[in-house]
Design a protein around this motif. Structure first.
Motif, PDB file in Angstrom:
ATOM      1  N   SER A   1       0.808  -1.217   0.000  1.00 43.01           N
ATOM      2  CA  SER A   1       0.000   0.000   0.000  1.00 43.01           C
ATOM      3  C   SER A   1       0.844   1.271   0.000  1.00 43.01           C
ATOM      4  CB  SER A   1      -0.939   0.010   1.207  1.00 43.01           C
ATOM      5  OG  SER A   1      -0.194   0.073   2.417  1.00 43.01           O
ATOM      6  N   PHE A   2       2.182   1.152   0.203  1.00 40.61           N
ATOM      7  CA  PHE A   2       3.014   2.365   0.201  1.00 40.61           C
ATOM      8  C   PHE A   2       4.413   2.132  -0.362  1.00 40.61           C
ATOM      9  CE2 PHE A   2       3.946   0.345   4.275  1.00 40.61           C
ATOM     10  CZ  PHE A   2       5.317   0.492   4.390  1.00 40.61           C
ATOM     11  N   PHE A   3       4.768   0.890  -0.707  1.00 38.50           N
ATOM     12  CA  PHE A   3       6.092   0.601  -1.244  1.00 38.50           C
ATOM     13  C   PHE A   3       5.932  -0.207  -2.528  1.00 38.50           C
ATOM     14  CE2 PHE A   3       9.980  -2.099  -1.380  1.00 38.50           C
ATOM     15  CZ  PHE A   3      10.917  -1.082  -1.492  1.00 38.50           C
ATOM     16  N   PRO A   4       6.299   0.368  -3.699  1.00 37.69           N
ATOM     17  CA  PRO A   4       6.164  -0.388  -4.945  1.00 37.69           C
ATOM     18  C   PRO A   4       6.910  -1.720  -4.848  1.00 37.69           C
ATOM     19  CG  PRO A   4       6.704   1.908  -5.395  1.00 37.69           C
ATOM     20  CD  PRO A   4       6.856   1.716  -3.916  1.00 37.69           C
ATOM     21  N   ARG A   5       6.237  -2.779  -5.244  1.00 33.34           N
ATOM     22  CA  ARG A   5       6.807  -4.114  -5.070  1.00 33.34           C
ATOM     23  C   ARG A   5       8.171  -4.220  -5.725  1.00 33.34           C
ATOM     24  NH1 ARG A   5       2.750  -3.973  -8.643  1.00 33.34           N
ATOM     25  NH2 ARG A   5       2.895  -5.096 -10.635  1.00 33.34           N
ATOM     26  N   CYS A   6       9.013  -4.978  -5.093  1.00 40.27           N
ATOM     27  CA  CYS A   6      10.435  -4.982  -5.446  1.00 40.27           C
ATOM     28  C   CYS A   6      10.966  -6.403  -5.319  1.00 40.27           C
ATOM     29  CB  CYS A   6      11.182  -4.025  -4.515  1.00 40.27           C
ATOM     30  SG  CYS A   6      12.912  -3.773  -4.919  1.00 40.27           S
ATOM     31  N   TYR A   7      11.895  -6.770  -6.187  1.00 42.28           N
ATOM     32  CA  TYR A   7      12.476  -8.106  -6.176  1.00 42.28           C
ATOM     33  C   TYR A   7      13.994  -8.006  -6.305  1.00 42.28           C
ATOM     34  CZ  TYR A   7       7.684  -9.560  -7.158  1.00 42.28           C
ATOM     35  OH  TYR A   7       6.325  -9.750  -7.090  1.00 42.28           O
ATOM     36  N   GLY A   8      14.697  -8.755  -5.457  1.00 43.98           N
ATOM     37  CA  GLY A   8      16.120  -8.926  -5.676  1.00 43.98           C
ATOM     38  C   GLY A   8      16.317  -9.922  -6.803  1.00 43.98           C
ATOM     39  N   LEU A   9      17.302  -9.679  -7.641  1.00 42.65           N
ATOM     40  CA  LEU A   9      17.524 -10.553  -8.792  1.00 42.65           C
ATOM     41  C   LEU A   9      18.848 -11.283  -8.650  1.00 42.65           C
ATOM     42  CD1 LEU A   9      16.290  -8.197 -11.659  1.00 42.65           C
ATOM     43  CD2 LEU A   9      15.005  -9.921 -10.399  1.00 42.65           C
ATOM     44  N   CYS A  10      19.101 -11.777  -7.436  1.00 41.29           N
ATOM     45  CA  CYS A  10      20.399 -12.393  -7.146  1.00 41.29           C
ATOM     46  C   CYS A  10      20.366 -13.914  -7.281  1.00 41.29           C
ATOM     47  CB  CYS A  10      20.847 -12.023  -5.735  1.00 41.29           C
ATOM     48  SG  CYS A  10      20.858 -10.244  -5.421  1.00 41.29           S
ATOM     49  N   THR A  11      19.199 -14.521  -7.152  1.00 34.65           N
ATOM     50  CA  THR A  11      19.094 -15.976  -7.219  1.00 34.65           C
ATOM     51  C   THR A  11      18.032 -16.365  -8.231  1.00 34.65           C
ATOM     52  OG1 THR A  11      17.415 -16.129  -5.481  1.00 34.65           O
ATOM     53  CG2 THR A  11      19.727 -16.132  -4.785  1.00 34.65           C
ATOM     54  N   GLU A  12      18.038 -17.635  -8.611  1.00 36.30           N
ATOM     55  CA  GLU A  12      17.075 -18.107  -9.591  1.00 36.30           C
ATOM     56  C   GLU A  12      15.650 -18.032  -9.061  1.00 36.30           C
ATOM     57  OE1 GLU A  12      17.615 -18.780 -12.761  1.00 36.30           O
ATOM     58  OE2 GLU A  12      19.689 -18.166 -12.383  1.00 36.30           O
ATOM     59  N   SER A  13      15.472 -18.309  -7.769  1.00 37.62           N
ATOM     60  CA  SER A  13      14.123 -18.247  -7.199  1.00 37.62           C
ATOM     61  C   SER A  13      13.586 -16.821  -7.217  1.00 37.62           C
ATOM     62  CB  SER A  13      14.133 -18.797  -5.770  1.00 37.62           C
ATOM     63  OG  SER A  13      14.973 -18.010  -4.930  1.00 37.62           O
ATOM     64  N   GLU A  14      14.458 -15.835  -6.937  1.00 37.99           N
ATOM     65  CA  GLU A  14      14.020 -14.446  -6.971  1.00 37.99           C
ATOM     66  C   GLU A  14      13.699 -14.002  -8.396  1.00 37.99           C
ATOM     67  OE1 GLU A  14      17.505 -12.942  -5.064  1.00 37.99           O
ATOM     68  OE2 GLU A  14      16.445 -12.537  -3.200  1.00 37.99           O
ATOM     69  N   LYS A  15      14.498 -14.460  -9.345  1.00 35.15           N
ATOM     70  CA  LYS A  15      14.219 -14.140 -10.740  1.00 35.15           C
ATOM     71  C   LYS A  15      12.873 -14.715 -11.173  1.00 35.15           C
ATOM     72  CE  LYS A  15      19.099 -13.957 -12.125  1.00 35.15           C
ATOM     73  NZ  LYS A  15      20.149 -14.608 -12.947  1.00 35.15           N
ATOM     74  N   GLN A  16      12.560 -15.919 -10.686  1.00 31.54           N
ATOM     75  CA  GLN A  16      11.289 -16.532 -11.049  1.00 31.54           C
ATOM     76  C   GLN A  16      10.120 -15.768 -10.457  1.00 31.54           C
ATOM     77  OE1 GLN A  16      10.862 -19.290 -13.213  1.00 31.54           O
ATOM     78  NE2 GLN A  16       8.797 -18.425 -13.104  1.00 31.54           N
ATOM     79  N   GLU A  17      10.269 -15.284  -9.224  1.00 34.58           N
ATOM     80  CA  GLU A  17       9.223 -14.474  -8.607  1.00 34.58           C
ATOM     81  C   GLU A  17       8.984 -13.200  -9.420  1.00 34.58           C
ATOM     82  OE1 GLU A  17      10.041 -13.613  -4.564  1.00 34.58           O
ATOM     83  OE2 GLU A  17      10.123 -15.707  -3.936  1.00 34.58           O
ATOM     84  N   PHE A  18      10.072 -12.583  -9.857  1.00 33.24           N
ATOM     85  CA  PHE A  18       9.933 -11.374 -10.680  1.00 33.24           C
ATOM     86  C   PHE A  18       9.264 -11.703 -12.007  1.00 33.24           C
ATOM     87  CE2 PHE A  18      12.011  -9.240 -14.322  1.00 33.24           C
ATOM     88  CZ  PHE A  18      11.359  -8.026 -14.235  1.00 33.24           C
ATOM     89  N   LEU A  19       9.669 -12.805 -12.632  1.00 33.90           N
ATOM     90  CA  LEU A  19       9.089 -13.198 -13.918  1.00 33.90           C
ATOM     91  C   LEU A  19       7.587 -13.448 -13.776  1.00 33.90           C
ATOM     92  CD1 LEU A  19       9.400 -13.979 -16.890  1.00 33.90           C
ATOM     93  CD2 LEU A  19      10.035 -16.295 -16.143  1.00 33.90           C
ATOM     94  N   ASP A  20       7.187 -14.129 -12.699  1.00 33.45           N
ATOM     95  CA  ASP A  20       5.761 -14.375 -12.475  1.00 33.45           C
ATOM     96  C   ASP A  20       4.995 -13.065 -12.340  1.00 33.45           C
ATOM     97  OD1 ASP A  20       6.326 -17.050 -12.518  1.00 33.45           O
ATOM     98  OD2 ASP A  20       6.276 -17.322 -10.348  1.00 33.45           O
ATOM     99  N   ASP A  21       5.572 -12.099 -11.608  1.00 33.31           N
ATOM    100  CA  ASP A  21       4.918 -10.804 -11.425  1.00 33.31           C
ATOM    101  C   ASP A  21       4.819 -10.069 -12.753  1.00 33.31           C
ATOM    102  OD1 ASP A  21       4.203  -8.142 -10.746  1.00 33.31           O
ATOM    103  OD2 ASP A  21       5.015  -8.397  -8.738  1.00 33.31           O
ATOM    104  N   PHE A  22       5.896 -10.063 -13.522  1.00 34.46           N
ATOM    105  CA  PHE A  22       5.885  -9.383 -14.816  1.00 34.46           C
ATOM    106  C   PHE A  22       4.782  -9.951 -15.699  1.00 34.46           C
ATOM    107  CE2 PHE A  22       7.078  -8.500 -19.151  1.00 34.46           C
ATOM    108  CZ  PHE A  22       7.652  -7.236 -19.107  1.00 34.46           C
ATOM    109  N   ARG A  23       4.657 -11.264 -15.704  1.00 28.63           N
ATOM    110  CA  ARG A  23       3.653 -11.896 -16.555  1.00 28.63           C
ATOM    111  C   ARG A  23       2.235 -11.589 -16.066  1.00 28.63           C
ATOM    112  NH1 ARG A  23       6.598 -17.825 -17.463  1.00 28.63           N
ATOM    113  NH2 ARG A  23       7.811 -17.199 -19.319  1.00 28.63           N
ATOM    114  N   ARG A  24       2.031 -11.583 -14.759  1.00 26.18           N
ATOM    115  CA  ARG A  24       0.707 -11.226 -14.243  1.00 26.18           C
ATOM    116  C   ARG A  24       0.345  -9.797 -14.646  1.00 26.18           C
ATOM    117  NH1 ARG A  24       2.566 -13.889  -9.454  1.00 26.18           N
ATOM    118  NH2 ARG A  24       3.073 -11.849  -8.551  1.00 26.18           N
TER     119      ARG A  24
END
Length: 583
Positions: free
Chosen positions: A136-159
């Motif tokens: 509600s006050f911080f734009p969602r953010c992802y670290g891109l340091c590991t494969e699991s974090e990259k996958q979380e970002f990819l899922d969000d981008f696709r949604r």
């Protein structure tokens, strides 16, 4: 000497020096070469900034040689210990060798909220500390340091791709209901590109696929997928996602349109309403799916880029060595619908002061200032000059000719000037009712999460600078928090406010030690953690009573005799009293 009013400053802080001298403090000059860590960055520190400060400090020292009284006093205390230290960054001195009564303007281990990766990780833990939703006050953010974090970002981008297709349909019908199938829909704003070739018609199945993905997302939020596999929860296969993404690119960049999109209007509108009810960032997501890619440990806008294609983002991240600290990246959703002033983007620099971490004590500054971009806002151009309002980025640029002349040439406004602007437009109550209290809540919540990670040294304090961007609904969004915020007079606005915030910081840190009711300038107490009272404990007079039991004797052959001792003869009463639990 007995009052311990000796201070030392490292850096260009003439306001702090003057304020302390007026209060009777004597300066002890630094006579050592401080150590710097080139890989540790903040808003104003770093090797370049420190060297600049060294040069300015040397100039001040040369000028002060003519200032007899202060120069003489400094020589008198050259062998004394300073009791107040103000430095550019904590690593200038040996933090852990300080005496307990030495005051320092820094805390240790603040990376949990003063670095981009630290703030990104900490915001995910917010619901464990306070009843607040970080989305509600911080734009969602992802670290891109590991494969699991990259996958979380990819899922969000696709949604976001799927929901943007739905937004296109709704916006197209609302704004372009009378135009032809190609129309001038929400994604087709690039006249020159659209003029070269006729937009391609996309089948209605594209909307069906996007709706399927959005329904799967809503199912995840409502936990309907709890018994299903992870792949099933995504709703679409890998190939379907790739096709949807490529068609989406064509749609939002004006190269294509959706045939008979009006047939899907009701379904898309209903799904968007449901998504908005569970995702407070639906409005700021816009249509373009733009993400701001930042180095995790750098500051001052360095190497920050805006990107809107997921393959380009992942390629940029993969090109770096994952072991190097500076090569860790974070991806944060860009606010595509910011509040604009005369068609120009701005952000807000808001100061706050932490004087203790245990109990947590936070002070909020009533004045802040706005920083404008030198370019008019546009999502068609992802140049940093348009989208980053950092002074370190904008100061190298000239104001664009077609930018509104009503904006200041130095690109800064005080918050007071901004309130006047809102008042003239009939929105004068927005600052006091929405913007200011929302910024205060965001800072208080963030500090509560960070409390357990910071080194809570007594007699330390620290001034921070938080950056906010306002949405079109005037809701402030926290972007980042900077340690050692820049305090030099880069514009007439900062010349006034930066000097005032430094003087007011001295009032809070030093004057309140003597008088708790003293003037604190524009600082107001935002949060002081309630002291936890120990439950009342009344020591009991503990007493243990019992009998001693002797070990059984070795049995001897029976002796014929009638004079046996009583069986209780070997049992003696014992009373042992413990000392009182309360001395």
């Amino acid at each position: 000497f007995q009052e311990k009013k000796i201070f030392s400053i490292y850096g260009h802080y003439p306001v702090i020096r003057a304020a302390l001298r007026r209060k009777g403090w004597v300066e002890k000059k630094f006579h050592f070469l401080p150590k710097f860590l080139p890989n540790v960055d903040d808003d104003s520190a770093g090797v370049t900034e420190c060297k600049r400060a060294e040069g300015k400090e040397g100039q001040e020292t040369a000028l002060e040689k003519t200032d007899d009284i202060h120069d003489v006093m400094s020589r008198l205390v050259k062998n004394e210990m300073p009791y107040f230290l103000w430095t550019i960054k904590r690593d200038v001195i040996d933090y852990h060798s300080l005496n307990c009564d030495q005051v320092l303007n820094h805390f240790g281990k603040t990376a949990s909220f003063t670095t981009k990766i630290g703030l990104c990780v900490n915001m995910r833990n917010l619901p464990w500390y306070v009843q607040a939703n970080p989305d509600s006050f911080f734009p969602r953010c992802y670290g891109l340091c590991t494969e699991s974090e990259k996958q979380e970002f990819l899922d969000d981008f696709r949604r976001t791709v799927a929901s943007s297709v739905l937004k296109w349909v709704v916006s197209h019908q609302k704004s372009c209901s009378g135009s032809g199938p190609g129309g001038s829909g929400p994604g087709s704003r690039k006249g020159p590109e659209n003029a070269e070739s006729k937009p391609t018609g996309l089948p209605g199945e594209l909307v069906d696929t996007a709706c399927k993905a959005c329904q799967a997302y809503l199912g995840q939020r409502e936990h309907r997928d709890i018994d299903g596999s992870r792949d099933a929860g995504r709703g679409l296969t890998e190939d379907e996602w790739k096709d949807l993404t490529q068609q989406y690119y064509s749609l939002v960049h004006g190269d294509a349109f959706i045939s008979n999109s009006r047939n899907h209007f009701s379904q898309c509108q209903a799904l968007l309403n449901k998504i908005t009810s569970v995702n407070p960032q639906t409005e700021i997501d816009g249509l373009r799916n733009i993400w701001i890619i930042k180095p995790a440990a750098k500051s001052r806008g360095r190497d920050i880029v805006c990107m809107n294609r997921v393959e380009d983002i992942l390629e940029l991240v993969a090109a770096d060595r994952p072991s190097a600290r500076d090569n860790k990246w974070v991806a944060q959703k860009y606010i595509e619908t910011p509040l604009l002033i005369y068609d120009t983007k701005f952000d807000i620099r808001q100061w706050f002061l932490v004087t203790d971490w245990n109990p947590l004590t936070v002070w909020f500054y009533k004045e802040s200032y706005l920083r404008f971009s030198t370019r008019r806002f546009s999502l068609d151009n992802l140049d940093s000059a348009i989208h980053l309002c950092n002074n370190s980025v904008q100061r190298r640029l000239r104001n664009e000719e077609d930018r509104s002349p009503r904006l200041p040439c130095h690109n800064t406004w005080t918050s007071t000037r901004f309130r006047q602007y809102l008042q003239k437009r009939g929105r004068g109550a927005v600052w006091a009712d929405v913007i200011y209290p929302s910024m205060k809540r965001a800072i208080a919540n963030t500090m509560k999460v960070a409390q357990d990670h910071v080194e809570p040294r007594k007699n330390s304090f620290e001034l921070y600078g938080a950056d906010f961007v306002l949405g079109r609904d005037f809701q402030p969004w926290l972007i980042e928090i900077n340690s050692s915020p820049a305090m030099h007079a880069s514009t007439p606005v900062t010349a006034q406010l930066c000097a005032q915030v430094q003087e007011d910081t001295i009032k809070v840190v030093l004057d309140r030690k003597v008088d708790r009711n003293c003037d604190t300038g524009n600082f107001e107490l935002l949060w002081r953690q309630p002291s936890v009272e120990l439950p009342p404990f009344h020591g009991s007079d503990l007493c243990v009573e019992g009998v001693s039991v002797r070990p059984a004797r070795k049995q001897m052959p029976p002796i014929p005799s009638s004079n046996f001792p009583s069986a209780l003869g070997d049992i003696r009463p014992l009373t042992a009293r413990c000392p009182s639990a309360v001395p």
